[in-house]
Scaffold this motif. Structure first.
Motif, PDB file in Angstrom:
ATOM      1  N   ARG A  79      21.014 -25.421  13.235  1.00 24.89           N
ATOM      2  CA  ARG A  79      20.509 -24.816  14.478  1.00 24.89           C
ATOM      3  C   ARG A  79      21.594 -23.955  15.135  1.00 24.89           C
ATOM      4  NH1 ARG A  79      16.302 -26.471  17.060  1.00 24.89           N
ATOM      5  NH2 ARG A  79      16.425 -28.621  16.362  1.00 24.89           N
ATOM      6  N   GLY A  80      22.819 -24.449  15.158  1.00 26.78           N
ATOM      7  CA  GLY A  80      23.915 -23.679  15.735  1.00 26.78           C
ATOM      8  C   GLY A  80      24.188 -22.408  14.955  1.00 26.78           C
ATOM      9  N   ASN A  81      24.095 -22.468  13.627  1.00 31.91           N
ATOM     10  CA  ASN A  81      24.307 -21.276  12.803  1.00 31.91           C
ATOM     11  C   ASN A  81      23.250 -20.217  13.071  1.00 31.91           C
ATOM     12  OD1 ASN A  81      26.521 -22.452  11.616  1.00 31.91           O
ATOM     13  ND2 ASN A  81      25.429 -23.097   9.764  1.00 31.91           N
ATOM     14  N   VAL A  82      21.990 -20.623  13.244  1.00 31.12           N
ATOM     15  CA  VAL A  82      20.916 -19.659  13.507  1.00 31.12           C
ATOM     16  C   VAL A  82      21.136 -18.986  14.856  1.00 31.12           C
ATOM     17  CG1 VAL A  82      18.444 -19.443  13.996  1.00 31.12           C
ATOM     18  CG2 VAL A  82      19.210 -20.743  12.037  1.00 31.12           C
ATOM     19  N   SER A  83      21.497 -19.771  15.848  1.00 29.94           N
ATOM     20  CA  SER A  83      21.757 -19.189  17.173  1.00 29.94           C
ATOM     21  C   SER A  83      22.892 -18.175  17.097  1.00 29.94           C
ATOM     22  CB  SER A  83      22.129 -20.280  18.178  1.00 29.94           C
ATOM     23  OG  SER A  83      21.089 -21.196  18.293  1.00 29.94           O
ATOM     24  N   GLU A  84      23.946 -18.533  16.379  1.00 31.71           N
ATOM     25  CA  GLU A  84      25.090 -17.628  16.239  1.00 31.71           C
ATOM     26  C   GLU A  84      24.705 -16.359  15.490  1.00 31.71           C
ATOM     27  OE1 GLU A  84      28.730 -16.302  17.042  1.00 31.71           O
ATOM     28  OE2 GLU A  84      27.969 -18.233  17.746  1.00 31.71           O
ATOM     29  N   LYS A  85      23.934 -16.480  14.424  1.00 34.98           N
ATOM     30  CA  LYS A  85      23.520 -15.301  13.653  1.00 34.98           C
ATOM     31  C   LYS A  85      22.630 -14.383  14.478  1.00 34.98           C
ATOM     32  CE  LYS A  85      23.929 -17.362   9.074  1.00 34.98           C
ATOM     33  NZ  LYS A  85      23.238 -17.842   7.877  1.00 34.98           N
ATOM     34  N   LEU A  86      21.728 -14.958  15.269  1.00 31.57           N
ATOM     35  CA  LEU A  86      20.876 -14.117  16.136  1.00 31.57           C
ATOM     36  C   LEU A  86      21.725 -13.370  17.166  1.00 31.57           C
ATOM     37  CD1 LEU A  86      17.780 -16.425  16.714  1.00 31.57           C
ATOM     38  CD2 LEU A  86      17.884 -14.347  15.339  1.00 31.57           C
ATOM     39  N   TRP A  87      22.738 -14.038  17.696  1.00 27.31           N
ATOM     40  CA  TRP A  87      23.621 -13.380  18.649  1.00 27.31           C
ATOM     41  C   TRP A  87      24.407 -12.256  17.970  1.00 27.31           C
ATOM     42  CZ3 TRP A  87      24.157 -12.041  23.287  1.00 27.31           C
ATOM     43  CH2 TRP A  87      25.378 -11.614  23.793  1.00 27.31           C
ATOM     44  N   GLU A  88      24.886 -12.490  16.744  1.00 25.10           N
ATOM     45  CA  GLU A  88      25.620 -11.458  16.017  1.00 25.10           C
ATOM     46  C   GLU A  88      24.724 -10.268  15.692  1.00 25.10           C
ATOM     47  OE1 GLU A  88      27.536 -13.142  12.599  1.00 25.10           O
ATOM     48  OE2 GLU A  88      28.682 -14.562  13.811  1.00 25.10           O
ATOM     49  N   ILE A  89      23.469 -10.518  15.339  1.00 25.84           N
ATOM     50  CA  ILE A  89      22.530  -9.409  15.079  1.00 25.84           C
ATOM     51  C   ILE A  89      22.376  -8.572  16.335  1.00 25.84           C
ATOM     52  CG2 ILE A  89      20.084  -8.879  14.662  1.00 25.84           C
ATOM     53  CD1 ILE A  89      19.984 -11.327  12.798  1.00 25.84           C
ATOM     54  N   THR A  90      22.256  -9.242  17.466  1.00 30.40           N
ATOM     55  CA  THR A  90      22.088  -8.523  18.733  1.00 30.40           C
ATOM     56  C   THR A  90      23.341  -7.722  19.078  1.00 30.40           C
ATOM     57  OG1 THR A  90      20.645 -10.297  19.491  1.00 30.40           O
ATOM     58  CG2 THR A  90      21.458  -8.811  21.164  1.00 30.40           C
ATOM     59  N   LYS A  91      24.533  -8.282  18.842  1.00 32.64           N
ATOM     60  CA  LYS A  91      25.778  -7.587  19.158  1.00 32.64           C
ATOM     61  C   LYS A  91      26.021  -6.404  18.223  1.00 32.64           C
ATOM     62  CE  LYS A  91      29.198 -10.262  18.953  1.00 32.64           C
ATOM     63  NZ  LYS A  91      30.394 -11.094  18.981  1.00 32.64           N
ATOM     64  N   ASP A  92      25.572  -6.493  16.965  1.00 32.11           N
ATOM     65  CA  ASP A  92      25.849  -5.459  15.970  1.00 32.11           C
ATOM     66  C   ASP A  92      25.106  -4.152  16.239  1.00 32.11           C
ATOM     67  OD1 ASP A  92      27.592  -7.102  14.690  1.00 32.11           O
ATOM     68  OD2 ASP A  92      26.211  -7.677  13.081  1.00 32.11           O
ATOM     69  N   PHE A  93      24.021  -4.224  16.975  1.00 32.11           N
ATOM     70  CA  PHE A  93      23.275  -2.994  17.267  1.00 32.11           C
ATOM     71  C   PHE A  93      23.929  -2.252  18.422  1.00 32.11           C
ATOM     72  CE2 PHE A  93      19.754  -5.295  15.178  1.00 32.11           C
ATOM     73  CZ  PHE A  93      19.363  -4.306  14.282  1.00 32.11           C
ATOM     74  N   ASP A  94      24.210  -0.926  18.182  1.00 32.74           N
ATOM     75  CA  ASP A  94      24.711  -0.100  19.278  1.00 32.74           C
ATOM     76  C   ASP A  94      23.590   0.136  20.276  1.00 32.74           C
ATOM     77  OD1 ASP A  94      27.203   0.055  18.143  1.00 32.74           O
ATOM     78  OD2 ASP A  94      26.712   1.850  16.975  1.00 32.74           O
TER      79      ASP A  94
END
Length: 156
Positions: free
Chosen positions: A75-90
């Motif tokens: 669950r923690g990994n999914v939350s982190e990956k979703l946050w990284e996807i959001t940060k990666d978009f300009d």
């Protein structure tokens, strides 16, 4: 006194009855044989159930706790990956973000299904486990009665 050759065995001849002491000893022997064989059998069944319960609890409880710990990390990994996807978009474009987020959620769903096959019950509390001694005792009783039922159906 030995019989002579001319003497014929008479079935109506009176046979000496055993004494009261001998009859009592025979009765006591039959009773003890019956009681001890049943007591021994019941004792073995009870011992099997108790040893089985201890074995099931010790083998399965630790595994269940490990599965629950791994769910937290998934669950923690999914939350982190979703946050990284959001940060990666300009620039946050809904379609692009949604596609990548759905891929991550699909992987998360597959991980949960895999953990359910391993025995996860949906709870993440490590203190709330299914494999208590009482539950394991119940399971060992079910196993022995199922084996007994299966064996009774086999024609030998």
């Amino acid at each position: 006194m030995p019989r002579s050759r001319t003497e014929v065995f008479d079935p109506m001849m009176e046979v000496e009855r055993p004494s009261r002491c001998i009859r009592f000893l025979r009765l006591l022997w039959k009773f003890s044989r019956c009681v001890f064989s049943h007591v021994t059998l019941i004792s073995l069944v009870v011992a099997y159930c108790l040893i089985g319960a201890y074995a099931f609890e010790s083998l399965e409880a630790n595994h269940e706790k490990e599965v629950k710990k791994s769910i937290k990390s998934i669950r923690g990994n999914v939350s982190e990956k979703l946050w990284e996807i959001t940060k990666d978009f300009d620039v946050l474009i809904r379609e692009n973000w949604t596609e990548q987020a759905l891929n991550e959620l699909k992987d998360f769903e597959e991980s949960l299904l895999k953990k359910m096959k391993e025995g996860w019950d949906g709870s993440e509390e490590e203190n709330n486990i299914q494999w208590t001694f009482a539950g394991a005792l119940f399971y060992s009783i079910i196993v022995i009665t199922t084996i007994g039922e299966s064996m009774s159906k086999i024609d030998i």
